[in-house]
Write an enzyme that holds these catalytic residues in place. Structure first.
Site, PDB file in Angstrom:
ATOM      1  N   ASP A  65       0.608  -1.283   0.183  1.00 47.11           N
ATOM      2  CA  ASP A  65      -0.026  -0.192  -0.485  1.00 47.11           C
ATOM      3  C   ASP A  65       0.855   1.490   0.457  1.00 47.11           C
ATOM      4  O   ASP A  65       2.119   1.178   0.215  1.00 47.11           O
ATOM      5  CB  ASP A  65      -0.579   0.124   1.607  1.00 47.11           C
ATOM      6  N   GLU A 115       0.203  -1.260   5.631  1.00 48.98           N
ATOM      7  CA  GLU A 115       1.693  -0.830   6.296  1.00 48.98           C
ATOM      8  C   GLU A 115       0.973   0.841   6.835  1.00 48.98           C
ATOM      9  O   GLU A 115       1.722   1.011   7.964  1.00 48.98           O
ATOM     10  CB  GLU A 115       2.805  -0.795   6.109  1.00 48.98           C
ATOM     11  N   GLU A 116       0.747   1.603   6.000  1.00 45.23           N
ATOM     12  CA  GLU A 116       0.441   2.678   5.768  1.00 45.23           C
ATOM     13  C   GLU A 116      -1.153   3.246   6.937  1.00 45.23           C
ATOM     14  O   GLU A 116      -0.878   4.492   7.051  1.00 45.23           O
ATOM     15  CB  GLU A 116       0.530   3.659   4.917  1.00 45.23           C
ATOM     16  N   GLU A 128      11.791  -1.303   4.258  1.00 40.88           N
ATOM     17  CA  GLU A 128      11.552   0.445   3.174  1.00 40.88           C
ATOM     18  C   GLU A 128      13.467   1.194   3.605  1.00 40.88           C
ATOM     19  O   GLU A 128      14.071   0.724   2.637  1.00 40.88           O
ATOM     20  CB  GLU A 128      11.618   0.561   5.433  1.00 40.88           C
TER      21      GLU A 128
END
Length: 367
Positions: free
Chosen positions: A68, A120-121, A146
């Site tokens: 995402d 995750e966001e 990341e």
């Protein structure tokens, strides 16, 4: 890396897929890519894409990141080595590198799992599902993708959020002593917040935690003593602080300084999954050494530096298992913000460097 899989070609295709409102199309691309390479991916009930191979009588290593992105979608542009677009570095560039390593390594001394989360966001239901319930991964080591510019990040602050509510008693503003002014009590509360970490030793690698007021409200009429006041707080924690420990300590600190007739309640923001807490992996662990050595051997000068990560991350869900954050790209560069910004980009050459570094490290650990 396999001859069939090119991480940069995959990344270009992935960045062209918007995944800020829905990850469905991006997830389909990932599943199809894995299936075309002969793997057998599954999508679990939380929307995670999982694929695994190897044997159960050795260490279990997990490669994890997310598909995402934050809004809005951005035009995809390629100019030489630079690929621009939403998700280029956060985190489809890291995904391309991890996917290359997963496809390249055939474990003979352990198990290798690719586990890609969908949210995750936002609220991290995918990552939470990876470590809870009957299908929990129970792995020995985690690499979380990341943008670290090919440094090996072994620690990160956590992030908590909550609202401090002060309660008093309404009254006419012409007779203020007949009420209890909750807004006036904010003065003392803010003093306690400023002093909250004064006697706290900084973390040896993450430094001092931060506590920042980010919103305020209270009062219903301009001629009335306000009975309520609210203060939103952002906490960036360091080990060993937990969300619940912070809540209790903050409440106690404010209670000590505001008038006795003012009610005090601090509530963490309601969410269906735990907050992202701080984590700290031993820099001497073999996972750290393997990835740092690989990155320094295949990358540019300075690659493979062992350092903290600059943002909260789902890596906290996997700790205390040894966990590192790694990938191509920057959170920010000399010109300003990169990830989550209108100029988000990644260099194709760095994606290839990250892919080769992860491949070598994974091969050394479980290959």
């Amino acid at each position: 890396m396999t001859d069939e899989f090119d991480p940069v070609e995959f990344l270009v295709a992935a960045v062209r897929v918007d995944s800020h409102e829905s990850v469905e199309e991006m997830r389909e691309l990932l599943v199809e890519t894995l299936a075309d390479a002969g793997e057998e991916p599954v999508v679990d009930d939380a929307g995670n894409v999982r694929a695994a191979k190897g044997r159960d009588d050795g260490p279990h290593l997990v490669l994890n990141t997310h598909i995402d992105t934050v809004p809005p979608g951005l035009p995809v542009e390629r100019e030489g080595d630079v690929l621009r677009g939403r998700g280029a570095c956060d985190a489809k560039g890291p995904l391309a590198a991890l996917l290359a390593a997963f496809l390249a390594v055939e474990p003979s001394n352990g198990r290798l799992t690719l586990a890609i989360t969908p949210d995750e966001e936002t609220i991290s239901t995918g990552a939470h599902a990876l470590v809870t319930g009957e299908d929990a991964l129970n792995a020995d080591m985690f690499v979380v993708g990341e943008p670290t510019d090919c440094d090996v990040c072994t620690a990160a602050r956590g992030r908590f959020e909550g609202t401090l509510a002060l309660s008093g008693g309404a009254a006419h503003a012409a007779e203020p002593e007949s009420g209890v002014n909750a807004v006036a009590a904010l003065e003392s509360a803010l003093g306690a917040i400023r002093r909250f970490d004064d006697d706290r030793d900084p973390h040896p690698r993450l430094g001092a935690p931060t506590l920042v007021p980010t919103g305020v409200g209270g009062g219903e009429a301009s001629n009335q003593v306000p009975a309520e006041a609210r203060l939103t707080l952002d906490r960036r924690s360091v080990p060993p602080e937990t969300a619940e420990g912070f809540r209790a300590e903050l409440t106690s600190s404010v209670r000590e300084v505001v008038p006795r007739d003012v009610g005090v309640e601090f509530s963490l923001t309601d969410r269906p999954t735990p907050f992202l807490e701080a984590f700290d992996t031993d820099a001497e662990h073999e996972l750290v050494g393997a990835l740092a050595t690989a990155a320094s051997s295949v990358g540019e000068a300075g690659d493979g530096e062992v350092r903290p990560f600059g943002a909260a991350t789902e890596a906290s869900y996997f700790a205390p298992a040894p966990t590192v954050v790694f990938g191509p790209g920057h959170l920010a560069d000399d010109e300003g913000a990169v990830a989550h910004s209108e100029r988000e980009y990644v260099r194709s050459s760095r994606v290839r460097t990250a892919a080769e570094a992860v491949t070598r490290a994974v091969d050394g650990l479980v290959g």
